[in-house]
Design a protein around this motif. Structure first.
Motif, PDB file in Angstrom:
ATOM      1  N   SER A 204      16.386  25.987 -30.077  1.00 32.96           N
ATOM      2  CA  SER A 204      16.626  26.143 -31.517  1.00 32.96           C
ATOM      3  C   SER A 204      17.808  25.296 -31.986  1.00 32.96           C
ATOM      4  CB  SER A 204      16.861  27.619 -31.858  1.00 32.96           C
ATOM      5  OG  SER A 204      18.042  28.107 -31.267  1.00 32.96           O
ATOM      6  N   THR A 205      18.771  25.061 -31.086  1.00 29.98           N
ATOM      7  CA  THR A 205      19.932  24.246 -31.453  1.00 29.98           C
ATOM      8  C   THR A 205      19.578  22.766 -31.541  1.00 29.98           C
ATOM      9  OG1 THR A 205      21.405  25.831 -30.355  1.00 29.98           O
ATOM     10  CG2 THR A 205      22.314  23.646 -30.841  1.00 29.98           C
ATOM     11  N   PHE A 206      18.696  22.292 -30.631  1.00 29.99           N
ATOM     12  CA  PHE A 206      18.478  20.848 -30.510  1.00 29.99           C
ATOM     13  C   PHE A 206      17.055  20.392 -30.815  1.00 29.99           C
ATOM     14  CE2 PHE A 206      22.084  21.784 -27.681  1.00 29.99           C
ATOM     15  CZ  PHE A 206      23.021  20.917 -28.221  1.00 29.99           C
ATOM     16  N   ILE A 207      16.140  21.316 -31.123  1.00 28.78           N
ATOM     17  CA  ILE A 207      14.753  20.911 -31.319  1.00 28.78           C
ATOM     18  C   ILE A 207      14.601  20.001 -32.534  1.00 28.78           C
ATOM     19  CG2 ILE A 207      14.092  22.890 -32.751  1.00 28.78           C
ATOM     20  CD1 ILE A 207      11.963  21.117 -30.059  1.00 28.78           C
ATOM     21  N   ALA A 208      15.427  20.197 -33.561  1.00 28.91           N
ATOM     22  CA  ALA A 208      15.324  19.339 -34.744  1.00 28.91           C
ATOM     23  C   ALA A 208      15.651  17.887 -34.389  1.00 28.91           C
ATOM     24  CB  ALA A 208      16.260  19.845 -35.844  1.00 28.91           C
ATOM     25  N   PHE A 209      16.692  17.679 -33.579  1.00 28.15           N
ATOM     26  CA  PHE A 209      17.042  16.330 -33.142  1.00 28.15           C
ATOM     27  C   PHE A 209      15.978  15.761 -32.211  1.00 28.15           C
ATOM     28  CE2 PHE A 209      21.159  18.608 -33.675  1.00 28.15           C
ATOM     29  CZ  PHE A 209      21.629  17.906 -34.774  1.00 28.15           C
ATOM     30  N   HIS A 210      15.504  16.591 -31.282  1.00 27.85           N
ATOM     31  CA  HIS A 210      14.521  16.132 -30.295  1.00 27.85           C
ATOM     32  C   HIS A 210      13.203  15.752 -30.961  1.00 27.85           C
ATOM     33  CE1 HIS A 210      12.636  15.696 -26.404  1.00 27.85           C
ATOM     34  NE2 HIS A 210      11.756  16.644 -26.665  1.00 27.85           N
ATOM     35  N   ALA A 211      12.761  16.557 -31.928  1.00 31.53           N
ATOM     36  CA  ALA A 211      11.505  16.264 -32.621  1.00 31.53           C
ATOM     37  C   ALA A 211      11.604  14.954 -33.396  1.00 31.53           C
ATOM     38  CB  ALA A 211      11.138  17.415 -33.556  1.00 31.53           C
ATOM     39  N   ARG A 212      12.748  14.713 -34.001  1.00 33.08           N
ATOM     40  CA  ARG A 212      12.929  13.447 -34.721  1.00 33.08           C
ATOM     41  C   ARG A 212      12.854  12.266 -33.758  1.00 33.08           C
ATOM     42  NH1 ARG A 212      18.318  14.180 -38.175  1.00 33.08           N
ATOM     43  NH2 ARG A 212      17.951  11.942 -38.503  1.00 33.08           N
ATOM     44  N   GLU A 213      13.437  12.406 -32.571  1.00 28.92           N
ATOM     45  CA  GLU A 213      13.371  11.328 -31.583  1.00 28.92           C
ATOM     46  C   GLU A 213      11.950  11.111 -31.084  1.00 28.92           C
ATOM     47  OE1 GLU A 213      16.053  12.093 -28.403  1.00 28.92           O
ATOM     48  OE2 GLU A 213      17.870  11.856 -29.622  1.00 28.92           O
ATOM     49  N   GLN A 214      11.233  12.209 -30.851  1.00 30.83           N
ATOM     50  CA  GLN A 214       9.889  12.121 -30.279  1.00 30.83           C
ATOM     51  C   GLN A 214       8.860  11.602 -31.275  1.00 30.83           C
ATOM     52  OE1 GLN A 214      10.913  12.205 -27.164  1.00 30.83           O
ATOM     53  NE2 GLN A 214       9.178  13.431 -26.517  1.00 30.83           N
ATOM     54  N   THR A 215       9.105  11.813 -32.558  1.00 27.29           N
ATOM     55  CA  THR A 215       8.125  11.409 -33.576  1.00 27.29           C
ATOM     56  C   THR A 215       8.604  10.235 -34.428  1.00 27.29           C
ATOM     57  OG1 THR A 215       9.028  12.985 -35.181  1.00 27.29           O
ATOM     58  CG2 THR A 215       7.258  13.774 -33.738  1.00 27.29           C
TER      59      THR A 215
END
Length: 388
Positions: A204-215
């Motif tokens: 929940s802390t880092f999924i927003a950053f990770h999703a932006r990187e992955q997409t």
């Protein structure tokens, strides 16, 4: 109230964007919200075991919302940490008493406790949308508007307080205690919840950053991933409470954790829009156990249901926030994907801890008029089942 637990993680990308915080500094905000909550919830749980305190429901709701509302206008990193920590205390005060009241109202029903937990999970799911609408419109200086859900929520608790005043005091306090406490099983369950918490809070802390990187997406892509993570929790809670009427709780929880291992791996490694599917599966897998772990904890400690709720809903859940700075530090030094890899192991550890736990019986005083079906579900399932 759970809007504000979700709001802290939802605010993190805005702190990074507006104030140029590093991953480690941003995750420290999540730590601040978790730290005091972790320490305080068992205290409030023990307190409500001795003396039910229904008025904590509206007061703690306002307190939790006030801390988040002030966090965006603190003017310094130290004040931001202080305000989110104060919000964490509000969360700590709310959960043990609300779990006690829900247990009384549900008469130990898994399905009713599932609906109770669903309300919190819906709050989690709405938090990213609420924060994005408010903060994207006016920046962090608009954060005081986030107090509004707390004010509404506190008013909604008032009818509950009036109903409790009229109801006979059959639960809470030493006089209502019955049964034998199984501390060994409770400790194993608590360790499993800690592992679950590390996985969920880390994501929940880092999924927003990770999703932006992955997409290769924008801030909206990250907000969507966080929304899916929280919304899937609402689905998982309802699914878990219904599955517990077909199989015993320990089996349902252990199976869910085993499936979640693969889902978290998908979040970490699968690129492109498919990440949203794995985020949803991860969320459902981590939340199928949510309400079931609360009732299991209360049944393992039938003479200390407030303590059980405080630790299960509070301390062990909040401990996940303690690991967020570690993840952030690794991400700053290597990459975010590398930092998230250890989260794959967490549900596997929860499965190992759960798979041989005994299924406790619901105390007879809670069964009331639930009838033969409830007795079969709560007591009959305590016979030995084969584990995964």
């Amino acid at each position: 109230m759970d809007v504000y637990q979700g709001a802290v993680a939802a605010l993190v990308p805005f702190f990074v964007a507006e104030l140029a915080y590093t991953y480690a500094a941003a995750s420290g905000i999540v730590l601040a919200a978790s730290l005091l909550s972790s320490v305080a919830q068992p205290f409030f749980g023990a307190l409500t075991d001795r003396h039910p305190i229904p008025w904590l429901l509206p007061v703690s709701t306002v307190f939790g919302g006030l801390g988040v509302a002030l966090s965006g206008i603190g003017g310094s990193y130290a004040l931001t940490l202080l305000f989110v920590a104060l919000s964490g205390i509000g969360v700590a005060a709310y959960h043990p008493e609300s779990a006690r009241v829900a247990r009384v109202a549900s008469k130990g029903s898994h399905r009713s406790m599932g609906w109770f937990s669903l309300g919190g999970n819906v709050g989690f799911a709405l938090a990213p949308l609420l924060v994005t609408v408010v903060i994207a419109s006016g920046g962090l200086r608009w954060s005081p508007l986030l107090i509004l859900p707390a004010l509404v929520g506190s008013v909604l608790t008032l009818p509950v307080l009036r109903a409790l005043e009229k109801a006979p005091r059959a639960e809470g306090g030493q006089g209502a205690a019955e049964g034998r406490d199984d501390w060994v099983s409770f400790v194993r369950l608590s360790l499993a919840v800690v592992c679950r918490s590390i996985a969920f809070v880390g994501l929940s802390t880092f999924i927003a950053f990770h999703a932006r990187e992955q997409t290769d997406g924008t801030t909206a892509a990250g907000t969507a991933a966080l929304f899916v993570l929280y919304l899937g929790g609402a689905v998982g809670t309802v699914v878990g409470s219904n599955l517990a009427h077909r199989w015993d709780r320990v089996t349902v929880v252990s199976m869910s954790y085993l499936v979640t291992v693969a889902a978290v791996a998908g979040v970490v490694f699968v690129p492109g829009p498919a990440i949203y599917l794995f985020v949803a599966l991860t969320s459902i897998g981590l939340y199928v156990p949510f309400s079931l772990q609360v009732t299991l904890a209360q049944d393992y400690l039938p003479t200390r249901v407030g303590t059980a709720g405080g630790i299960t809903l509070g301390l062990t859940v909040s401990v996940g926030g303690l690991t967020s700075p570690v993840i952030g530090t690794i991400a700053d030094a290597t990459s975010l994907r590398t930092a998230l890899m250890p989260l794959i192991v967490m549900p596997a550890l929860s499965w190992l801890l759960f798979r041989t736990l005994p299924e406790p019986a619901v105390p007879q005083r809670l069964l009331g008029d639930r009838g033969e079906d409830a007795t079969l579900n709560a007591v009959g399932t305590s016979t030995e089942h084969s584990r995964l």
